[in-house]
Design a protein around this motif. Structure first.
Motif, PDB file in Angstrom:
ATOM      1  N   LYS A 127       0.842  -1.204   0.000  1.00  0.00           N
ATOM      2  CA  LYS A 127       0.000   0.000   0.000  1.00  0.00           C
ATOM      3  C   LYS A 127       0.874   1.249   0.000  1.00  0.00           C
ATOM      4  CE  LYS A 127      -3.931  -2.100   2.235  1.00  0.00           C
ATOM      5  NZ  LYS A 127      -4.891  -2.028   3.324  1.00  0.00           N
ATOM      6  N   ARG A 128       0.389   2.279  -0.651  1.00  0.00           N
ATOM      7  CA  ARG A 128       1.144   3.528  -0.740  1.00  0.00           C
ATOM      8  C   ARG A 128       1.413   4.129   0.634  1.00  0.00           C
ATOM      9  NH1 ARG A 128      -1.853   7.217  -5.015  1.00  0.00           N
ATOM     10  NH2 ARG A 128      -3.247   7.207  -3.244  1.00  0.00           N
ATOM     11  N   ALA A 129       0.456   3.999   1.549  1.00  0.00           N
ATOM     12  CA  ALA A 129       0.652   4.538   2.895  1.00  0.00           C
ATOM     13  C   ALA A 129       1.816   3.832   3.592  1.00  0.00           C
ATOM     14  CB  ALA A 129      -0.626   4.405   3.724  1.00  0.00           C
ATOM     15  N   LEU A 130       1.943   2.533   3.388  1.00  0.00           N
ATOM     16  CA  LEU A 130       3.060   1.794   3.967  1.00  0.00           C
ATOM     17  C   LEU A 130       4.380   2.281   3.374  1.00  0.00           C
ATOM     18  CD1 LEU A 130       4.350  -0.501   5.629  1.00  0.00           C
ATOM     19  CD2 LEU A 130       3.976  -1.978   3.660  1.00  0.00           C
ATOM     20  N   LEU A 131       4.432   2.428   2.066  1.00  0.00           N
ATOM     21  CA  LEU A 131       5.656   2.884   1.405  1.00  0.00           C
ATOM     22  C   LEU A 131       6.068   4.263   1.915  1.00  0.00           C
ATOM     23  CD1 LEU A 131       4.863   1.778  -2.254  1.00  0.00           C
ATOM     24  CD2 LEU A 131       6.348   0.629  -0.587  1.00  0.00           C
ATOM     25  N   LEU A 132       5.104   5.159   2.028  1.00  0.00           N
ATOM     26  CA  LEU A 132       5.412   6.497   2.520  1.00  0.00           C
ATOM     27  C   LEU A 132       5.881   6.431   3.968  1.00  0.00           C
ATOM     28  CD1 LEU A 132       5.560   9.492   2.034  1.00  0.00           C
ATOM     29  CD2 LEU A 132       3.125   9.653   2.603  1.00  0.00           C
ATOM     30  N   GLY A 133       5.237   5.605   4.770  1.00  0.00           N
ATOM     31  CA  GLY A 133       5.661   5.439   6.154  1.00  0.00           C
ATOM     32  C   GLY A 133       7.083   4.915   6.259  1.00  0.00           C
ATOM     33  N   LEU A 134       7.417   3.944   5.424  1.00  0.00           N
ATOM     34  CA  LEU A 134       8.786   3.413   5.414  1.00  0.00           C
ATOM     35  C   LEU A 134       9.799   4.501   5.075  1.00  0.00           C
ATOM     36  CD1 LEU A 134       8.223   0.058   3.491  1.00  0.00           C
ATOM     37  CD2 LEU A 134       8.984   0.273   5.864  1.00  0.00           C
ATOM     38  N   LEU A 135       9.483   5.289   4.081  1.00  0.00           N
ATOM     39  CA  LEU A 135      10.405   6.342   3.649  1.00  0.00           C
ATOM     40  C   LEU A 135      10.548   7.438   4.697  1.00  0.00           C
ATOM     41  CD1 LEU A 135       9.338   6.532  -0.085  1.00  0.00           C
ATOM     42  CD2 LEU A 135      11.487   5.628   0.821  1.00  0.00           C
ATOM     43  N   ILE A 136       9.436   7.814   5.325  1.00  0.00           N
ATOM     44  CA  ILE A 136       9.498   8.836   6.374  1.00  0.00           C
ATOM     45  C   ILE A 136      10.315   8.327   7.555  1.00  0.00           C
ATOM     46  CG2 ILE A 136       8.120  10.072   8.099  1.00  0.00           C
ATOM     47  CD1 ILE A 136       5.927  10.306   5.879  1.00  0.00           C
TER      48      ILE A 136
END
Length: 71
Positions: free
Chosen positions: A33-42
């Motif tokens: 999920k995009r939210a997971l990817l963004l969370g990982l990057l943050i």
């Protein structure tokens, strides 16, 4: 003239985004999920700030992954 510069800038921006998307695929995260990817990057961004050891560790992991396919 300004219009072609804008077009060139947009093309460069699009290419960069495509390349960054390729990194997500290479990392095996294509279907997350995009939210997971963004969370990982943050999270990673926060962890590497002021932490040269963590930054070096992650660079080594990435360099090894690129080495696996000749990039």
């Amino acid at each position: 003239m300004a219009k072609s510069m804008t077009s060139d800038a947009r093309k460069k921006d699009t290419r960069e985004k495509i390349e960054l998307g390729g990194l997500i695929v290479k990392a095996g995260l294509r279907y997350e999920k995009r939210a997971l990817l963004l969370g990982l990057l943050i999270d990673a961004s926060q962890r590497i700030k002021g932490n040269d050891g963590e930054k070096s560790r992650l660079i080594a992991i990435g360099a090894e992954a690129f080495g696996d396919d000749g990039e």
